[in-house]
Scaffold this motif. Structure first.
Motif, PDB file in Angstrom:
ATOM      1  N   TYR A 187     -24.189  66.430  22.885  1.00 13.45           N
ATOM      2  CA  TYR A 187     -22.881  66.580  23.546  1.00 13.45           C
ATOM      3  C   TYR A 187     -21.591  65.978  23.113  1.00 13.45           C
ATOM      4  CZ  TYR A 187     -25.320  69.673  26.875  1.00 13.45           C
ATOM      5  OH  TYR A 187     -25.948  70.813  27.219  1.00 13.45           O
ATOM      6  N   LEU A 247     -13.660  66.675  26.482  1.00  9.99           N
ATOM      7  CA  LEU A 247     -14.707  65.879  25.949  1.00  9.99           C
ATOM      8  C   LEU A 247     -14.440  65.744  24.450  1.00  9.99           C
ATOM      9  CD1 LEU A 247     -17.664  66.491  28.432  1.00  9.99           C
ATOM     10  CD2 LEU A 247     -16.251  64.231  28.359  1.00  9.99           C
ATOM     11  N   GLY A 248     -14.441  67.003  23.874  1.00  8.00           N
ATOM     12  CA  GLY A 248     -14.283  66.887  22.362  1.00  8.00           C
ATOM     13  C   GLY A 248     -13.094  66.304  21.841  1.00  8.00           C
ATOM     14  N   TYR A 274     -26.768  68.982  31.814  1.00 10.16           N
ATOM     15  CA  TYR A 274     -26.842  68.588  30.282  1.00 10.16           C
ATOM     16  C   TYR A 274     -28.178  67.843  30.247  1.00 10.16           C
ATOM     17  CZ  TYR A 274     -21.726  69.301  30.295  1.00 10.16           C
ATOM     18  OH  TYR A 274     -20.396  69.502  30.031  1.00 10.16           O
ATOM     19  N   THR A 297     -19.204  69.235  21.693  1.00 10.96           N
ATOM     20  CA  THR A 297     -18.023  69.277  22.376  1.00 10.96           C
ATOM     21  C   THR A 297     -16.647  69.266  21.363  1.00 10.96           C
ATOM     22  OG1 THR A 297     -18.200  66.960  22.999  1.00 10.96           O
ATOM     23  CG2 THR A 297     -18.818  68.382  24.734  1.00 10.96           C
ATOM     24  N   ARG A 324     -14.088  71.701  30.279  1.00  7.50           N
ATOM     25  CA  ARG A 324     -14.539  70.423  30.304  1.00  7.50           C
ATOM     26  C   ARG A 324     -15.083  69.868  28.812  1.00  7.50           C
ATOM     27  NH1 ARG A 324     -18.595  71.349  33.499  1.00  7.50           N
ATOM     28  NH2 ARG A 324     -17.316  70.881  35.395  1.00  7.50           N
ATOM     29  N   ARG A 325     -15.583  70.635  27.977  1.00 13.23           N
ATOM     30  CA  ARG A 325     -16.079  70.669  26.602  1.00 13.23           C
ATOM     31  C   ARG A 325     -14.757  70.435  25.724  1.00 13.23           C
ATOM     32  NH1 ARG A 325     -21.908  72.881  25.592  1.00 13.23           N
ATOM     33  NH2 ARG A 325     -22.928  72.887  27.370  1.00 13.23           N
ATOM     34  N   GLU A 329     -16.319  75.061  32.535  1.00 10.39           N
ATOM     35  CA  GLU A 329     -17.286  74.209  31.711  1.00 10.39           C
ATOM     36  C   GLU A 329     -16.557  74.218  30.220  1.00 10.39           C
ATOM     37  OE1 GLU A 329     -20.213  72.335  29.813  1.00 10.39           O
ATOM     38  OE2 GLU A 329     -19.705  72.425  32.051  1.00 10.39           O
ATOM     39  N   VAL A 330     -16.101  75.503  29.941  1.00 10.42           N
ATOM     40  CA  VAL A 330     -15.367  75.361  28.508  1.00 10.42           C
ATOM     41  C   VAL A 330     -14.214  74.393  28.563  1.00 10.42           C
ATOM     42  CG1 VAL A 330     -14.070  76.721  26.623  1.00 10.42           C
ATOM     43  CG2 VAL A 330     -16.080  77.715  28.161  1.00 10.42           C
ATOM     44  N   ALA A 370     -16.595  72.484  19.674  1.00  8.91           N
ATOM     45  CA  ALA A 370     -15.824  73.292  20.499  1.00  8.91           C
ATOM     46  C   ALA A 370     -14.278  73.193  20.649  1.00  8.91           C
ATOM     47  CB  ALA A 370     -16.533  73.249  22.138  1.00  8.91           C
ATOM     48  N   SER A 371     -13.811  71.755  20.629  1.00  6.84           N
ATOM     49  CA  SER A 371     -12.444  71.592  20.778  1.00  6.84           C
ATOM     50  C   SER A 371     -11.815  72.055  19.708  1.00  6.84           C
ATOM     51  CB  SER A 371     -12.432  69.822  20.834  1.00  6.84           C
ATOM     52  OG  SER A 371     -10.977  69.600  20.567  1.00  6.84           O
TER      53      SER A 371
END
Length: 207
Positions: free
Chosen positions: A31, A82-83, A143, A35, A78-79, A75-76, A38-39
């Motif tokens: 994670y 975090l990323g 998760y 993430t 959030r990721r 959720e996207v 994803a970022s």
């Protein structure tokens, strides 16, 4: 799981326990890396070049904000947050680089294990399937449900999930088979043996 292993043993497989000591760190490692990716990858969806473009934006900055707010789910978002944090100055070495180092250790665990066995069989999830939407308010618990499934992705090896039975409540249970890099043929043979075993069990129990 025990029934599946016994079935593979009856089919001629030799069952041998192995150790993958760094898989305990698979979820936090995954994670951080997932993430961060994803970022980085989703930053291009800004309403200019790809995807949705929000309407009624008077400035470029407003268009970016509205497009990303409307186009991404919770959720996207959030990721992405975090990323972005994991990749930011001051935290890159502590999180992203450290996760890459753990990923290397985890990969070595699998390479060592595959000098002893041809395939690794284990559970797919730590619990039976949960109800639709049951855990959407607790992302951490969702998760943690990935604890067995993310290790293969981190190590870059091939893996497959195969149904192996049901709980007393009728919820499906899956077994995971993992194989060496580029050894999908062995992986599919083991998966086929499990499917045939499951089909034979269903035929036996059918009234």
């Amino acid at each position: 799981m025990e029934s599946t292993l016994n079935g593979l043993k009856a089919a001629g497989c030799t069952i041998k326990p192995i150790s993958l000591p760094h898989t305990r760190y698979a979820v936090p490692t995954y994670y951080v890396l997932a993430t961060a990716e994803a970022s980085s990858n989703l930053s291009r969806f800004d309403g200019v070049r790809f995807g949705l473009r929000a309407e009624y934006a008077n400035t470029l900055s407003a268009m970016f904000k509205r497009t990303r707010d409307q186009g991404f789910g919770a959720e996207v978002k959030r990721r992405i947050l975090l990323g972005t944090y994991a990749l930011s100055a001051g935290y890159y070495d502590a999180y992203y680089r450290k996760a890459q180092q753990v990923r290397t250790l985890l990969t070595r665990d699998f390479l060592t294990a595959f000098t002893e066995v041809d395939a690794i069989v284990g559970p797919m999830t730590p619990t039976p399937a949960f109800k639709l939407g049951e855990k959407t308010d607790d992302p951490m618990e969702m998760y943690l449900a990935d604890i067995y499934s993310v290790a293969a992705s981190l190590a870059g090896i091939c893996g497959i999930s195969v149904p192996c039975g049901e709980t007393k409540a009728g919820l499906p249970i899956g077994v995971q088979v993992m194989g060496k890099h580029f050894d999908e043929a062995t992986l599919l043979r083991v998966a086929l043996a499990i499917e045939e075993q499951q089909k034979a069990a269903e035929d036996t129990n059918r009234p």
